[in-house]
Design a protein around this motif. Structure first.
Motif, mmCIF file in Angstrom:
data_model
loop_
_atom_site.group_PDB
_atom_site.id
_atom_site.type_symbol
_atom_site.label_atom_id
_atom_site.label_comp_id
_atom_site.label_asym_id
_atom_site.label_seq_id
_atom_site.Cartn_x
_atom_site.Cartn_y
_atom_site.Cartn_z
ATOM 1 N N GLY A 149 0.769 -1.237 0.000
ATOM 2 C CA GLY A 149 0.000 0.000 0.000
ATOM 3 C C GLY A 149 0.796 1.280 0.000
ATOM 4 N N ARG A 150 2.122 1.169 0.084
ATOM 5 C CA ARG A 150 2.930 2.386 0.022
ATOM 6 C C ARG A 150 3.023 2.882 -1.414
ATOM 7 N NH1 ARG A 150 8.080 1.028 4.030
ATOM 8 N NH2 ARG A 150 6.955 -0.369 5.438
ATOM 9 N N LYS A 151 3.317 4.163 -1.571
ATOM 10 C CA LYS A 151 3.407 4.762 -2.902
ATOM 11 C C LYS A 151 4.821 5.297 -3.149
ATOM 12 C CE LYS A 151 -1.453 6.181 -3.004
ATOM 13 N NZ LYS A 151 -2.381 7.350 -3.088
ATOM 14 N N ILE A 152 5.295 5.116 -4.368
ATOM 15 C CA ILE A 152 6.570 5.716 -4.775
ATOM 16 C C ILE A 152 6.321 7.186 -5.073
ATOM 17 C CG2 ILE A 152 8.408 5.714 -6.495
ATOM 18 C CD1 ILE A 152 7.871 2.699 -6.869
ATOM 19 N N VAL A 153 7.019 8.076 -4.376
ATOM 20 C CA VAL A 153 6.816 9.517 -4.574
ATOM 21 C C VAL A 153 8.047 10.196 -5.156
ATOM 22 C CG1 VAL A 153 5.046 9.714 -2.787
ATOM 23 C CG2 VAL A 153 7.462 9.977 -2.175
ATOM 24 N N GLY A 154 9.119 9.429 -5.368
ATOM 25 C CA GLY A 154 10.317 10.034 -5.941
ATOM 26 C C GLY A 154 11.494 9.088 -5.894
ATOM 27 N N LYS A 155 12.667 9.657 -6.145
ATOM 28 C CA LYS A 155 13.914 8.900 -6.141
ATOM 29 C C LYS A 155 14.981 9.729 -5.412
ATOM 30 C CE LYS A 155 12.085 6.052 -9.316
ATOM 31 N NZ LYS A 155 10.879 6.799 -9.669
ATOM 32 N N LYS A 156 16.028 9.056 -4.977
ATOM 33 C CA LYS A 156 17.157 9.744 -4.356
ATOM 34 C C LYS A 156 18.452 9.277 -4.988
ATOM 35 C CE LYS A 156 19.540 8.202 -1.210
ATOM 36 N NZ LYS A 156 20.287 7.934 0.039
ATOM 37 N N ILE A 157 19.406 10.180 -5.030
ATOM 38 C CA ILE A 157 20.723 9.875 -5.569
ATOM 39 C C ILE A 157 21.721 9.937 -4.429
ATOM 40 C CG2 ILE A 157 22.438 10.496 -7.322
ATOM 41 C CD1 ILE A 157 20.053 12.230 -8.548
ATOM 42 N N GLY A 158 22.577 8.939 -4.349
ATOM 43 C CA GLY A 158 23.599 8.900 -3.314
ATOM 44 C C GLY A 158 24.979 8.778 -3.923
ATOM 45 N N LEU A 159 25.983 8.894 -3.089
ATOM 46 C CA LEU A 159 27.387 8.751 -3.502
ATOM 47 C C LEU A 159 27.759 9.733 -4.613
ATOM 48 C CD1 LEU A 159 27.649 4.835 -3.594
ATOM 49 C CD2 LEU A 159 27.905 6.386 -1.653
ATOM 50 N N THR A 160 27.272 10.962 -4.508
ATOM 51 C CA THR A 160 27.601 11.977 -5.521
ATOM 52 C C THR A 160 28.928 12.669 -5.235
ATOM 53 O OG1 THR A 160 26.230 13.549 -4.285
ATOM 54 C CG2 THR A 160 25.214 12.436 -6.165
ATOM 55 N N SER A 161 29.442 12.485 -4.040
ATOM 56 C CA SER A 161 30.723 13.087 -3.684
ATOM 57 C C SER A 161 31.874 12.203 -4.148
ATOM 58 C CB SER A 161 30.802 13.279 -2.162
ATOM 59 O OG SER A 161 32.130 13.422 -1.733
ATOM 60 N N VAL A 162 32.849 12.798 -4.796
ATOM 61 C CA VAL A 162 34.029 12.052 -5.242
ATOM 62 C C VAL A 162 34.747 11.423 -4.056
ATOM 63 C CG1 VAL A 162 36.277 12.227 -6.366
ATOM 64 C CG2 VAL A 162 34.311 13.433 -7.321
ATOM 65 N N ALA A 163 34.800 12.149 -2.942
ATOM 66 C CA ALA A 163 35.472 11.629 -1.745
ATOM 67 C C ALA A 163 34.791 10.369 -1.235
ATOM 68 C CB ALA A 163 35.495 12.697 -0.655
ATOM 69 N N VAL A 164 33.446 10.382 -1.215
ATOM 70 C CA VAL A 164 32.709 9.205 -0.751
ATOM 71 C C VAL A 164 32.866 8.054 -1.736
ATOM 72 C CG1 VAL A 164 30.426 8.301 -0.185
ATOM 73 C CG2 VAL A 164 31.073 10.591 0.565
ATOM 74 N N LEU A 179 12.018 6.724 -3.089
ATOM 75 C CA LEU A 179 11.373 7.429 -1.987
ATOM 76 C C LEU A 179 9.915 6.993 -1.917
ATOM 77 C CD1 LEU A 179 12.731 11.057 -2.594
ATOM 78 C CD2 LEU A 179 13.677 9.288 -1.077
ATOM 79 N N LEU A 180 9.459 6.655 -0.707
ATOM 80 C CA LEU A 180 8.082 6.230 -0.499
ATOM 81 C C LEU A 180 7.326 7.264 0.321
ATOM 82 C CD1 LEU A 180 8.869 2.505 0.397
ATOM 83 C CD2 LEU A 180 8.119 3.391 -1.823
ATOM 84 N N ASP A 181 6.000 7.234 0.203
ATOM 85 C CA ASP A 181 5.195 8.232 0.923
ATOM 86 C C ASP A 181 5.352 8.135 2.433
ATOM 87 O OD1 ASP A 181 3.894 5.768 0.968
ATOM 88 O OD2 ASP A 181 1.888 6.598 0.720
#
Length: 259
Positions: free
Chosen positions: A52-67, A81-83
């Motif tokens: 019953g959860r809804k997808i409301v978006g996306k997230k991006i990780g590990l965008t830092s060169v250091a990470v 991303l869920l509601d």
């Protein structure tokens, strides 16, 4: 679907439910691939949607060169991303709902048009964006002690926890994304600062990367979705009693309280 994918998907689901981290997937199965890890993530997202959860978006990780260097990778990762992950600006969140939360300041893109790769450009992202707002992402890991490699965090929905949107909706044409400054405060004290260029040189570049990477799995970015474009500075450990506020030049601020 392989038994391996179902097995690790179930272990991560159990960890989320019990708030007890599991051993790194990469230590249990050193040969697991990034593609298999994404399928573990997708398996759990499909389960959540069926519940019953809804997808409301996306997230991006590990965008830092250091990470990226820290984890030995050369590209970002993404999660859904869920509601149930939404916390209102200035709202409260219980540390008991998480295992080991940390906070990041980011720029969130709200889309007015769909984006589907391959071949999505930064210009396509700018044209598809309705507005941007400041955001706090509360990341959490179902992997014990954050002992993660790329495959671990990918399988774990890119270590997603919760997120907060704040500030004022601002058109991209009214700001300079690369030079957008941010200060992250913990209990009124500045703990780190960042700038838009910290996210692959431009947060819009991150969104373009995401649209193109998702095309590998035939997944579009949809109009109305929230896209968290990547941290502008390092993660900060959160504990009960903490208040975090991120202040962005021209975008306003966003805050959350930990209980």
């Amino acid at each position: 679907m392989s038994n391996k994918i179902q097995h690790f998907a179930a272990k991560l689901t159990q960890a989320e439910a019990t708030r007890v981290g599991i051993d790194p997937i990469t230590s249990t199965d050193p040969d697991i691939t990034v593609n298999e890890a994404y399928h573990i993530q997708l398996e759990n997202i499909k389960k959540r949607v069926k519940e019953g959860r809804k997808i409301v978006g996306k997230k991006i990780g590990l965008t830092s060169v250091a990470v990226q260097k820290l984890l030995g990778v050369n590209e970002p990762d993404y999660g859904h991303l869920l509601d149930t992950m939404v916390i209102e600006n200035g709202g409260n969140i219980s540390c008991e709902t998480m295992i080991q939360p940390k906070v990041e300041g980011e720029i969130a893109f709200i889309l007015k048009h769909d984006l589907k790769g391959p071949n999505v450009t930064v210009l396509d992202v700018l044209q598809a964006t309705d507005y941007v707002v400041p955001a706090l992402e509360i990341v959490d890991s179902r992997i014990q002690d954050w002992k993660i490699k790329l495959q671990d965090t990918v399988a774990d929905n890119a270590s997603s926890g919760f997120y907060v949107l704040g500030g004022k909706p601002t058109k991209i044409t009214d700001i300079n994304l690369e030079l957008m400054g941010m200060a992250l405060y913990q209990n009124g004290e500045v703990v780190n600062t960042g700038v838009g260029a910290a996210a692959l040189g431009n947060p819009a570049t991150c969104v373009a990367w995401l649209a193109n990477r998702l095309s590998d799995y035939d997944i579009p970015l949809k109009a109305g979705e929230v896209i968290l474009s990547g941290a502008l500075s390092g993660m900060v450990v959160a504990k009960p009693g903490d208040t975090f506020t991120a202040r962005f030049a021209h975008l306003g601020q966003v805050s959350v309280n930990f209980k």
